[in-house]
Motif scaffolding. Structure first.
Motif, PDB file in Angstrom:
ATOM      1  N   GLN A 232       0.829  -1.199   0.000  1.00 10.75           N
ATOM      2  CA  GLN A 232       0.000   0.000   0.000  1.00 10.75           C
ATOM      3  C   GLN A 232       0.868   1.256   0.000  1.00 10.75           C
ATOM      4  N   LEU A 233       0.306   2.342  -0.539  1.00 13.66           N
ATOM      5  CA  LEU A 233       0.934   3.638  -0.358  1.00 13.66           C
ATOM      6  C   LEU A 233       0.853   4.020   1.124  1.00 13.66           C
ATOM      7  N   LYS A 234       1.825   4.743   1.612  1.00 12.25           N
ATOM      8  CA  LYS A 234       1.739   5.275   2.969  1.00 12.25           C
ATOM      9  C   LYS A 234       0.638   6.334   2.996  1.00 12.25           C
ATOM     10  N   TYR A 235      -0.086   6.414   4.126  1.00 10.82           N
ATOM     11  CA  TYR A 235      -1.184   7.384   4.186  1.00 10.82           C
ATOM     12  C   TYR A 235      -1.467   7.848   5.610  1.00 10.82           C
ATOM     13  N   GLU A 236      -2.019   9.053   5.698  1.00 11.80           N
ATOM     14  CA  GLU A 236      -2.600   9.571   6.930  1.00 11.80           C
ATOM     15  C   GLU A 236      -4.111   9.387   6.849  1.00 11.80           C
ATOM     16  N   VAL A 237      -4.777   9.399   8.001  1.00 10.87           N
ATOM     17  CA  VAL A 237      -6.243   9.330   8.024  1.00 10.87           C
ATOM     18  C   VAL A 237      -6.771  10.734   8.273  1.00 10.87           C
ATOM     19  N   ARG A 238      -7.579  11.212   7.334  1.00 13.89           N
ATOM     20  CA  ARG A 238      -8.145  12.557   7.413  1.00 13.89           C
ATOM     21  C   ARG A 238      -9.673  12.467   7.337  1.00 13.89           C
ATOM     22  N   THR A 239     -10.330  13.619   7.452  1.00 14.40           N
ATOM     23  CA  THR A 239     -11.779  13.692   7.242  1.00 14.40           C
ATOM     24  C   THR A 239     -12.065  14.170   5.823  1.00 14.40           C
ATOM     25  N   HIS A 240     -13.344  14.098   5.432  1.00 13.92           N
ATOM     26  CA  HIS A 240     -13.792  14.682   4.167  1.00 13.92           C
ATOM     27  C   HIS A 240     -13.613  16.200   4.260  1.00 13.92           C
ATOM     28  N   HIS A 241     -12.969  16.797   3.254  1.00 19.35           N
ATOM     29  CA  HIS A 241     -12.542  18.200   3.313  1.00 19.35           C
ATOM     30  C   HIS A 241     -13.704  19.163   3.538  1.00 19.35           C
ATOM     31  N   GLU A 242     -14.774  19.049   2.737  1.00 19.62           N
ATOM     32  CA  GLU A 242     -15.846  20.046   2.805  1.00 19.62           C
ATOM     33  C   GLU A 242     -16.690  19.926   4.064  1.00 19.62           C
ATOM     34  N   SER A 243     -16.929  18.721   4.545  1.00 16.86           N
ATOM     35  CA  SER A 243     -17.866  18.525   5.660  1.00 16.86           C
ATOM     36  C   SER A 243     -17.183  18.275   6.999  1.00 16.86           C
ATOM     37  N   ASN A 244     -15.934  17.841   6.959  1.00 20.89           N
ATOM     38  CA  ASN A 244     -15.194  17.419   8.161  1.00 20.89           C
ATOM     39  C   ASN A 244     -15.838  16.205   8.834  1.00 20.89           C
ATOM     40  N   TYR A 245     -16.625  15.446   8.080  1.00 21.69           N
ATOM     41  CA  TYR A 245     -17.169  14.174   8.554  1.00 21.69           C
ATOM     42  C   TYR A 245     -16.354  13.022   7.963  1.00 21.69           C
ATOM     43  N   GLY A 246     -16.699  11.829   8.390  1.00 19.99           N
ATOM     44  CA  GLY A 246     -16.143  10.627   7.793  1.00 19.99           C
ATOM     45  C   GLY A 246     -14.659  10.438   8.055  1.00 19.99           C
ATOM     46  N   ALA A 247     -14.058   9.587   7.231  1.00 20.21           N
ATOM     47  CA  ALA A 247     -12.627   9.298   7.312  1.00 20.21           C
ATOM     48  C   ALA A 247     -12.152   8.923   5.916  1.00 20.21           C
ATOM     49  N   THR A 248     -10.924   9.259   5.627  1.00 20.51           N
ATOM     50  CA  THR A 248     -10.389   9.005   4.293  1.00 20.51           C
ATOM     51  C   THR A 248      -8.874   8.982   4.344  1.00 20.51           C
ATOM     52  N   PRO A 249      -8.218   8.259   3.439  1.00 15.00           N
ATOM     53  CA  PRO A 249      -6.755   8.300   3.417  1.00 15.00           C
ATOM     54  C   PRO A 249      -6.237   9.516   2.657  1.00 15.00           C
ATOM     55  N   LYS A 250      -5.159  10.077   3.153  1.00 21.39           N
ATOM     56  CA  LYS A 250      -4.352  11.010   2.357  1.00 21.39           C
ATOM     57  C   LYS A 250      -3.075  10.264   1.998  1.00 21.39           C
ATOM     58  N   PRO A 251      -3.015   9.669   0.794  1.00 15.50           N
ATOM     59  CA  PRO A 251      -1.838   8.881   0.433  1.00 15.50           C
ATOM     60  C   PRO A 251      -0.655   9.778   0.048  1.00 15.50           C
ATOM     61  N   PHE A 252       0.525   9.189   0.144  1.00 14.98           N
ATOM     62  CA  PHE A 252       1.737   9.823  -0.356  1.00 14.98           C
ATOM     63  C   PHE A 252       2.162   9.021  -1.584  1.00 14.98           C
ATOM     64  N   TYR A 253       1.876   9.603  -2.751  1.00 12.74           N
ATOM     65  CA  TYR A 253       2.012   8.889  -4.019  1.00 12.74           C
ATOM     66  C   TYR A 253       3.483   8.726  -4.401  1.00 12.74           C
ATOM     67  N   GLU A 254       3.825   7.538  -4.863  1.00  8.08           N
ATOM     68  CA  GLU A 254       5.198   7.261  -5.265  1.00  8.08           C
ATOM     69  C   GLU A 254       5.474   7.832  -6.647  1.00  8.08           C
ATOM     70  N   LYS A 255       6.724   8.216  -6.856  1.00  6.73           N
ATOM     71  CA  LYS A 255       7.114   8.736  -8.169  1.00  6.73           C
ATOM     72  C   LYS A 255       6.970   7.633  -9.214  1.00  6.73           C
TER      73      LYS A 255
END
Length: 339
Positions: A232-255
């Motif tokens: 897997q790509l490395k990722y942080e767990v964030r919320t949905h940007h507009e609503s600040n609800y839920g959960a989602t990955p913020k991946p760090f994409y490989e070159k």
């Protein structure tokens, strides 16, 4: 036998082209990579013609609407099953009580693989996991491998959750989960997933003319973008940007080399771009963000098609060009010259 391919086949192909059947024929002589690209394209077309799209809520009118959906069904032959918002909310509230252990397990698995959890509270994570259980239930009920939700809607306020976490998990499993019930780009999202046999990132594209890059962002992304059997790509767990609800990955994409593509709303043109991943920004936009160096950002801006685009690791220009030939779509190519 050189004569077998180069002498007899081309006149036959030209004969059928004159009869208006040229898009149904390919000629291959000694190029096995071309042959594989054609087979991958035909496989994706076969898959979409034998699946059922599961749609929660109505088709999104902002991205071509019902007319585009009708054209897509006529062009590719898939079926569709709708679930209303009321049905979804009822099922969500039921599973909220009945599937606590399963939801908590999903949360543990998702967070344990992350670098860190940033915004989501335990309650937001739990509700995001329940949302996933409802979508997974609908996929199984229909024997499907494709689902979408008209998600920027009343569902957010009624569930206090979003499908972002679920879509990441589903796409990582090979079930195509498309955001916002976009009737245009959902088609390419499904097809490119099966052409490449790896997860595809559905995104909002923007152009950075000054630096010659595209910045692609959305509030969900697969984490197994290098392949289902790859790390897997490395990722942080964030919320949905507009609503600040839920959960989602913020991946760090490989070159690496990627293919980006987008369809026009009337499905008659496709922009096809190759580029090189150069970073994962932290802009105040949707959580999953990738910056891609391209050959001519200004020309891409001028040749823009549709609204959402899709991105996959690898060069699939050949396959998408074959897809355009078969379907009568005009390809608009922007290939990257890697230094």
């Amino acid at each position: 036998n050189t004569y077998a391919g180069t002498l007899f086949a081309p006149p036959v192909v030209k004969y059928f082209e004159e009869k208006g059947l040229g898009n149904k024929l390919f000629i291959v002589e000694g190029d096995f990579e071309k042959f594989k690209a054609i087979v991958r394209t035909l496989y994706a077309l076969w898959k979409i013609s034998n699946t059922t799209l599961v749609c929660v809520g109505p088709i999104n009118s902002a991205f071509g609407g019902w007319a585009t959906l009708k054209n897509g069904i006529e062009m590719f032959g898939f079926k569709i099953k709708f679930y209303t918002y009321d049905k979804f909310v009822k099922d969500f509230n039921t599973l909220l009580e009945e599937k606590k252990e399963e939801a908590e397990k999903i949360v543990r698995e998702f967070t344990s693989k992350a670098i860190k959890v940033v915004e989501p509270t335990p309650e937001k994570l739990f509700r995001a996991a329940v949302y996933h259980l409802v979508l997974e239930k609908y996929v199984k009920e229909n024997g499907s491998d494709w689902i979408t939700v008209n998600c920027l809607s009343e569902l957010i306020s009624k569930t206090k959750a979003t499908p972002c976490l679920s879509f990441s998990i589903l796409n990582d499993k090979g079930i195509v989960a498309t955001c916002e019930a976009d009737p245009t780009e959902m088609l390419l999202h499904y097809l490119l997933t099966h052409i490449a046999s790896k997860p595809v990132f559905f995104n909002d594209p923007t152009v950075n003319e000054k630096d010659g890059t595209l910045i692609l962002a959305h509030c969900t992304s697969p984490t197994k973008m290098l392949g289902y059997d790859k790390p897997q790509l490395k990722y942080e767990v964030r919320t949905h940007h507009e609503s600040n609800y839920g959960a989602t990955p913020k991946p760090f994409y490989e070159k690496g080399l990627v293919t980006i593509a987008g369809l026009s709303f009337n499905l008659d043109k496709m922009i096809i771009i190759t580029g090189e991943v150069v970073g994962s920004p932290r802009l105040r936009i949707c959580r999953a963000q990738v910056e891609v160096k391209v050959k001519d950002a200004t020309k891409i801006l001028e040749d823009w098609q549709g609204f959402h685009w899709v991105m996959v690791y690898g060069d699939y220009t050949r396959e998408l060009t074959h897809l355009c030939k078969i379907t009568g779509i005009k390809p608009i190519l922007h290939t990257f010259d890697k230094e």
